[in-house]
Design a protein around this motif. Sequence first.
Motif, PDB file in Angstrom:
ATOM      1  N   GLN A  70       0.814  -1.221   0.000  1.00  0.00           N
ATOM      2  CA  GLN A  70       0.000   0.000   0.000  1.00  0.00           C
ATOM      3  C   GLN A  70       0.846   1.268   0.000  1.00  0.00           C
ATOM      4  OE1 GLN A  70      -2.150  -0.605   3.660  1.00  0.00           O
ATOM      5  NE2 GLN A  70      -3.731  -1.867   2.711  1.00  0.00           N
ATOM      6  N   ASN A  73      -0.182   4.308  -2.018  1.00  0.00           N
ATOM      7  CA  ASN A  73      -1.428   4.993  -1.667  1.00  0.00           C
ATOM      8  C   ASN A  73      -1.148   6.301  -0.932  1.00  0.00           C
ATOM      9  OD1 ASN A  73      -2.794   2.831  -2.744  1.00  0.00           O
ATOM     10  ND2 ASN A  73      -3.378   1.926  -0.772  1.00  0.00           N
ATOM     11  N   LEU A  76       0.149   8.950  -3.326  1.00  0.00           N
ATOM     12  CA  LEU A  76      -0.978   9.492  -4.082  1.00  0.00           C
ATOM     13  C   LEU A  76      -1.749  10.524  -3.254  1.00  0.00           C
ATOM     14  CD1 LEU A  76      -3.477   7.412  -6.173  1.00  0.00           C
ATOM     15  CD2 LEU A  76      -4.342   8.862  -4.365  1.00  0.00           C
ATOM     16  N   TRP A 176     -10.463   7.482   2.762  1.00  0.00           N
ATOM     17  CA  TRP A 176      -9.811   6.594   1.804  1.00  0.00           C
ATOM     18  C   TRP A 176     -10.645   5.354   1.493  1.00  0.00           C
ATOM     19  CZ3 TRP A 176      -6.210   6.636  -1.784  1.00  0.00           C
ATOM     20  CH2 TRP A 176      -5.746   5.418  -2.269  1.00  0.00           C
ATOM     21  N   ALA A 180     -11.277   5.678  -2.396  1.00  0.00           N
ATOM     22  CA  ALA A 180      -9.992   5.338  -3.019  1.00  0.00           C
ATOM     23  C   ALA A 180     -10.054   5.400  -4.538  1.00  0.00           C
ATOM     24  CB  ALA A 180      -9.529   3.957  -2.559  1.00  0.00           C
ATOM     25  N   SER A 181     -11.118   4.856  -5.117  1.00  0.00           N
ATOM     26  CA  SER A 181     -11.217   4.833  -6.579  1.00  0.00           C
ATOM     27  C   SER A 181     -11.314   6.248  -7.147  1.00  0.00           C
ATOM     28  CB  SER A 181     -12.418   4.007  -7.029  1.00  0.00           C
ATOM     29  OG  SER A 181     -13.621   4.549  -6.531  1.00  0.00           O
ATOM     30  N   TRP A 184      -7.775   7.729  -7.014  1.00  0.00           N
ATOM     31  CA  TRP A 184      -6.950   7.184  -8.085  1.00  0.00           C
ATOM     32  C   TRP A 184      -7.291   7.842  -9.416  1.00  0.00           C
ATOM     33  CZ3 TRP A 184      -2.622   4.474  -8.577  1.00  0.00           C
ATOM     34  CH2 TRP A 184      -2.138   3.782  -7.457  1.00  0.00           C
ATOM     35  N   SER A 185      -8.565   8.043  -9.659  1.00  0.00           N
ATOM     36  CA  SER A 185      -8.986   8.704 -10.895  1.00  0.00           C
ATOM     37  C   SER A 185      -8.447  10.132 -10.959  1.00  0.00           C
ATOM     38  CB  SER A 185     -10.516   8.705 -10.984  1.00  0.00           C
ATOM     39  OG  SER A 185     -10.959   9.369 -12.138  1.00  0.00           O
ATOM     40  N   TYR A 187      -5.788  11.209  -9.476  1.00  0.00           N
ATOM     41  CA  TYR A 187      -4.340  11.134  -9.689  1.00  0.00           C
ATOM     42  C   TYR A 187      -4.035  10.909 -11.171  1.00  0.00           C
ATOM     43  CZ  TYR A 187       0.539   9.744  -9.095  1.00  0.00           C
ATOM     44  OH  TYR A 187       1.907   9.669  -9.189  1.00  0.00           O
ATOM     45  N   TYR A 188      -4.730   9.952 -11.797  1.00  0.00           N
ATOM     46  CA  TYR A 188      -4.531   9.700 -13.237  1.00  0.00           C
ATOM     47  C   TYR A 188      -4.734  10.986 -14.041  1.00  0.00           C
ATOM     48  CZ  TYR A 188      -4.916   4.645 -12.303  1.00  0.00           C
ATOM     49  OH  TYR A 188      -4.736   3.370 -11.846  1.00  0.00           O
ATOM     50  N   SER A 221      -1.092  -0.049  -9.231  1.00  0.00           N
ATOM     51  CA  SER A 221      -1.447   0.061  -7.815  1.00  0.00           C
ATOM     52  C   SER A 221      -0.225   0.114  -6.910  1.00  0.00           C
ATOM     53  CB  SER A 221      -2.342  -1.119  -7.400  1.00  0.00           C
ATOM     54  OG  SER A 221      -1.655  -2.346  -7.588  1.00  0.00           O
TER      55      SER A 221
END
Length: 246
Positions: A70, A73, A76, A176, A180-181, A184-185, A187-188, A221
């Motif tokens: 992790q 994470n 991020l 989180w 979390a998803s 992550w989106s 961050y992308y 990940s």
Amino acid sequence: MKLIKLDAIDSTNDFLKAISSKDDLDNFTVVTAENQTKGKGQMGSKWQSESGKNLIMSALIKDFMFDNEQFFNLSLIVSLSVIEALKSLNIPDLSIKWPNDIMSYNKKIGGILIENTIKSDGRIVSVVGLGLNVNQTNFDELPNASSLAVILGKPLDKTVLPELIIEKIKEKINSWETSASVFWSEYYNTLFRKGIPMPFKNLNSDNFGQNFMGIIQGVSSTGKLQVLLEDDSVSEFEIKEIQMLY
């Protein structure tokens, strides 16, 4: 937030690691310094900063990660938190240059270095170091760097930044599990040069120094950069395996 202010220190990360190993420090304890003589960046690079002009801080973060898979994470979360804090100050065109350089336009304005320690009972304790160019205006020897003051055309009060950034980190850690998803989106979508053809330098021993073209697709990940190559395959790279040329 407990804040420890120092005038000068070799490294805020090293100082915080040292005192956290001896004392039961509060979570989110922050150390700042006006001058840092041995600042560190990724892969052992030096972080140089004019005394008194920039934000140099390290934060202790506990009770978030329980598995070394992790680790990314937290990187991020911290990167997005810094981006959000800077957006609130109207810093334009912000992005994250993988894995955790903070960019405005195509200039580096900050860098993050996270050092993790796995305790004997399995707990993971992290020291998050952040260097942010705030009021420095001379970057003659660093042509790819800039600062908040240069970008906005005026100096800023850097003392407001630690609490602002820590509050963003707390918010993301607390949400989180349910978000979390979404993070992550975000961050992308905030990745520097994502989806744009660009040259890279291979740092692998087998093909060291060879340049190649690729398109950043995302991040795995575990924090590996995913790059679409000219043969339409997607390869994953560790930080020590690839360098962006821009």
